[in-house]
Design a protein around this motif. Structure first.
Motif, PDB file in Angstrom:
ATOM      1  N   GLY A  21       0.779  -1.230   0.000  1.00 44.16           N
ATOM      2  CA  GLY A  21       0.000   0.000   0.000  1.00 44.16           C
ATOM      3  C   GLY A  21       0.809   1.278   0.000  1.00 44.16           C
ATOM      4  O   GLY A  21       0.240   2.369   0.038  1.00 44.16           O
ATOM      5  N   SER A  22       2.136   1.169  -0.062  1.00 38.05           N
ATOM      6  CA  SER A  22       2.965   2.375  -0.095  1.00 38.05           C
ATOM      7  C   SER A  22       3.295   2.721  -1.541  1.00 38.05           C
ATOM      8  O   SER A  22       2.940   2.009  -2.472  1.00 38.05           O
ATOM      9  N   GLY A  23       3.980   3.834  -1.722  1.00 40.47           N
ATOM     10  CA  GLY A  23       4.409   4.233  -3.052  1.00 40.47           C
ATOM     11  C   GLY A  23       3.448   5.176  -3.743  1.00 40.47           C
ATOM     12  O   GLY A  23       2.315   5.397  -3.306  1.00 40.47           O
ATOM     13  N   LEU A  24       3.929   5.743  -4.855  1.00 37.83           N
ATOM     14  CA  LEU A  24       3.183   6.784  -5.552  1.00 37.83           C
ATOM     15  C   LEU A  24       1.941   6.253  -6.259  1.00 37.83           C
ATOM     16  O   LEU A  24       0.942   6.960  -6.376  1.00 37.83           O
ATOM     17  N   LEU A  25       2.002   5.021  -6.748  1.00 36.61           N
ATOM     18  CA  LEU A  25       0.819   4.479  -7.420  1.00 36.61           C
ATOM     19  C   LEU A  25      -0.363   4.427  -6.471  1.00 36.61           C
ATOM     20  O   LEU A  25      -1.480   4.814  -6.839  1.00 36.61           O
ATOM     21  N   TYR A  26      -0.161   3.960  -5.252  1.00 35.98           N
ATOM     22  CA  TYR A  26      -1.247   3.890  -4.277  1.00 35.98           C
ATOM     23  C   TYR A  26      -1.628   5.271  -3.758  1.00 35.98           C
ATOM     24  O   TYR A  26      -2.751   5.461  -3.272  1.00 35.98           O
ATOM     25  N   ASP A  27      -0.716   6.229  -3.867  1.00 36.99           N
ATOM     26  CA  ASP A  27      -1.001   7.573  -3.367  1.00 36.99           C
ATOM     27  C   ASP A  27      -1.785   8.397  -4.388  1.00 36.99           C
ATOM     28  O   ASP A  27      -2.876   8.911  -4.091  1.00 36.99           O
ATOM     29  N   LEU A  28      -1.253   8.543  -5.600  1.00 39.92           N
ATOM     30  CA  LEU A  28      -1.884   9.399  -6.609  1.00 39.92           C
ATOM     31  C   LEU A  28      -2.623   8.614  -7.689  1.00 39.92           C
ATOM     32  O   LEU A  28      -3.511   9.164  -8.350  1.00 39.92           O
ATOM     33  N   GLY A  29      -2.275   7.347  -7.857  1.00 34.36           N
ATOM     34  CA  GLY A  29      -2.948   6.542  -8.858  1.00 34.36           C
ATOM     35  C   GLY A  29      -4.460   6.509  -8.728  1.00 34.36           C
ATOM     36  O   GLY A  29      -5.169   6.638  -9.737  1.00 34.36           O
ATOM     37  N   PRO A  30      -5.004   6.340  -7.510  1.00 32.28           N
ATOM     38  CA  PRO A  30      -6.473   6.295  -7.392  1.00 32.28           C
ATOM     39  C   PRO A  30      -7.167   7.530  -7.950  1.00 32.28           C
ATOM     40  O   PRO A  30      -8.252   7.418  -8.533  1.00 32.28           O
ATOM     41  N   HIS A  31      -6.569   8.716  -7.790  1.00 29.61           N
ATOM     42  CA  HIS A  31      -7.186   9.933  -8.320  1.00 29.61           C
ATOM     43  C   HIS A  31      -7.238   9.899  -9.849  1.00 29.61           C
ATOM     44  O   HIS A  31      -8.291  10.122 -10.464  1.00 29.61           O
ATOM     45  N   LEU A  32      -6.094   9.643 -10.472  1.00 34.48           N
ATOM     46  CA  LEU A  32      -6.017   9.686 -11.932  1.00 34.48           C
ATOM     47  C   LEU A  32      -6.854   8.578 -12.564  1.00 34.48           C
ATOM     48  O   LEU A  32      -7.538   8.791 -13.568  1.00 34.48           O
ATOM     49  N   ILE A  33      -6.795   7.380 -11.974  1.00 39.61           N
ATOM     50  CA  ILE A  33      -7.564   6.256 -12.514  1.00 39.61           C
ATOM     51  C   ILE A  33      -9.056   6.504 -12.367  1.00 39.61           C
ATOM     52  O   ILE A  33      -9.836   6.303 -13.310  1.00 39.61           O
ATOM     53  N   ASP A  34      -9.475   6.946 -11.189  1.00 38.53           N
ATOM     54  CA  ASP A  34     -10.902   7.199 -10.965  1.00 38.53           C
ATOM     55  C   ASP A  34     -11.441   8.224 -11.948  1.00 38.53           C
ATOM     56  O   ASP A  34     -12.520   8.044 -12.530  1.00 38.53           O
ATOM     57  N   GLN A  35     -10.703   9.306 -12.166  1.00 41.27           N
ATOM     58  CA  GLN A  35     -11.157  10.323 -13.112  1.00 41.27           C
ATOM     59  C   GLN A  35     -11.309   9.737 -14.516  1.00 41.27           C
ATOM     60  O   GLN A  35     -12.297  10.006 -15.209  1.00 41.27           O
ATOM     61  N   ALA A  36     -10.342   8.936 -14.942  1.00 43.33           N
ATOM     62  CA  ALA A  36     -10.415   8.344 -16.289  1.00 43.33           C
ATOM     63  C   ALA A  36     -11.598   7.389 -16.404  1.00 43.33           C
ATOM     64  O   ALA A  36     -12.295   7.368 -17.433  1.00 43.33           O
ATOM     65  N   LEU A  37     -11.851   6.599 -15.369  1.00 50.08           N
ATOM     66  CA  LEU A  37     -12.974   5.670 -15.411  1.00 50.08           C
ATOM     67  C   LEU A  37     -14.306   6.411 -15.414  1.00 50.08           C
ATOM     68  O   LEU A  37     -15.273   5.963 -16.044  1.00 50.08           O
ATOM     69  N   VAL A  38     -14.366   7.545 -14.719  1.00 52.97           N
ATOM     70  CA  VAL A  38     -15.579   8.355 -14.752  1.00 52.97           C
ATOM     71  C   VAL A  38     -15.852   8.845 -16.172  1.00 52.97           C
ATOM     72  O   VAL A  38     -16.989   8.832 -16.656  1.00 52.97           O
ATOM     73  N   LEU A  39     -14.805   9.275 -16.856  1.00 54.23           N
ATOM     74  CA  LEU A  39     -14.961   9.821 -18.207  1.00 54.23           C
ATOM     75  C   LEU A  39     -15.235   8.754 -19.260  1.00 54.23           C
ATOM     76  O   LEU A  39     -16.061   8.955 -20.160  1.00 54.23           O
ATOM     77  N   PHE A  40     -14.548   7.603 -19.143  1.00 53.88           N
ATOM     78  CA  PHE A  40     -14.542   6.657 -20.262  1.00 53.88           C
ATOM     79  C   PHE A  40     -15.019   5.248 -19.914  1.00 53.88           C
ATOM     80  O   PHE A  40     -15.190   4.432 -20.825  1.00 53.88           O
TER      81      PHE A  40
END
Length: 351
Positions: A171-190
């Protein structure tokens, strides 16, 4: 007048103190009533009416608490959220939802069985620039989208000593930190992608956890590329979107995070979430037969909108926007990204 929803918060570190408590305090339907702090009483210093307790069990035994907000380190999200649901509480979990998609699915099933609202704090759906992007794409101003790219650029070339997010642990690292924001936004759009591919690395000297990712969601007729890194001294565009009728490019991040870090409270700050003109994005497109090129005023961001929706869902006035199913899909994309980076191949998305 509808009785206020009494909120109990687990943890009062950076997430709880900066990103949750002042936003909760700005939603009239919510009342921050209790905070779990193992040591000290910082929450009571800021919110004098708050009760401070030392353990989660004490909070969950309080029948007056309606909503539990989990702001603890990522590895503890599953157990605390599960216990809160079993105690018949509604639950908000700080992102990431859990460590694995299996845990996310288990909590989702449990929330439905208990008849409780369960949501994940994907507050960046209420970023002003993302609201603007949704409006532009929803209006078809760029035509058929062929390429979408979103970045979180940061520069800190030395790992932060003692920070759990920068340790080699689940659960550490940048993917778990910022990845959820970027992924969630993309899934909302597409929506869900067909394939997921990623390159995840540790770029900084002495780094123990990943501090860079380049993740691509592959769709039938376009890609959504999501990037974040800690060695980007000269920021690139936050959003770059190209379509059959034009492009939209936007620099700079939503101002709400910085405002919260400065101690400002949404309900007490005029012009909350508004962005200065010099940071507005640029649209260059063919719209209704006219060539349009110029700035697009960024819609005001509203992090209180997330918690207002949670309150409305609890009180039966509106459907929940950030559902556990959506958060589970985000977790699955993250798992596939990790596997893709390790295997150096694109993987089919399956929930």
């Amino acid at each position: 007048m509808t009785e206020k929803i009494r909120v109990g918060m687990v943890g009062f570190g950076l997430a709880g103190r900066v990103f949750h408590a002042p936003v909760i305090a700005s939603v009239p339907a919510l009342q921050l009533a209790t905070v779990v702090e193992r040591h000290g009483e910082e929450s009571r210093r800021i919110y004098p009416d708050v009760e401070v307790v030392r353990d989660v069990e004490h909070l969950l035994e309080d029948d007056d608490i309606d909503l539990v907000v989990v702001t603890t380190p990522n590895v503890s999200h599953f157990e605390i959220a599960r216990s809160a649901l079993l105690a018949d509480k509604h639950v908000v979990v700080e992102k990431p939802f859990t460590i694995t998609s299996e845990e996310a699915r288990e909590l989702t099933v449990l929330s439905h069985r208990q008849g409780r609202v369960l949501s994940v704090h994907q507050n960046r759906r209420w970023d002003g620039d993302f609201l603007t992007v949704r409006r532009i794409l929803g209006a078809g101003m760029l035509g058929r989208i062929v390429e979408y790219e979103s970045h979180f650029d940061r520069f800190r070339n030395q790992p932060r000593a003692g920070a759990w997010r920068e340790e080699a642990q689940p659960g550490s690292g940048l993917l778990y930190d910022l990845g959820p924001h970027l992924i969630d936004q993309a899934l909302v759009l597409f929506g869900p992608p067909q394939l997921v591919s990623a390159d995840i690395r540790t770029q900084r000297d002495g780094g123990k956890a990943d501090d860079y990712f380049d993740l691509t969601l592959h769709y039938e007729d376009h890609t959504a590329r999501l990037k974040a890194g800690m060695l980007v001294r000269e920021p690139t565009a936050h959003f770059t979107i190209h379509g059959s009728e034009g492009s939209f490019v936007k620099y700079g991040l939503d101002p709400q995070e910085d405002a919260l870090k400065r101690g400002l409270v949404p309900s007490e700050t005029p012009g909350w979430g508004e962005e200065p003109e010099e940071r507005w994005g640029v649209l260059n497109a063919q719209v209704n037969g006219l060539h349009v090129r110029g700035k697009v005023e960024t819609l005001p961001g509203s992090y209180p909108g997330y918690y207002q929706n949670v309150a409305d869902a609890i009180q039966g006035r509106a459907p929940l926007e950030v559902t556990p199913e959506a958060a589970s899909a985000t977790m699955r994309v993250m798992e596939l990204a990790i596997e893709s980076s390790r295997e150096k191949m694109a993987l089919a998305f399956e929930e």
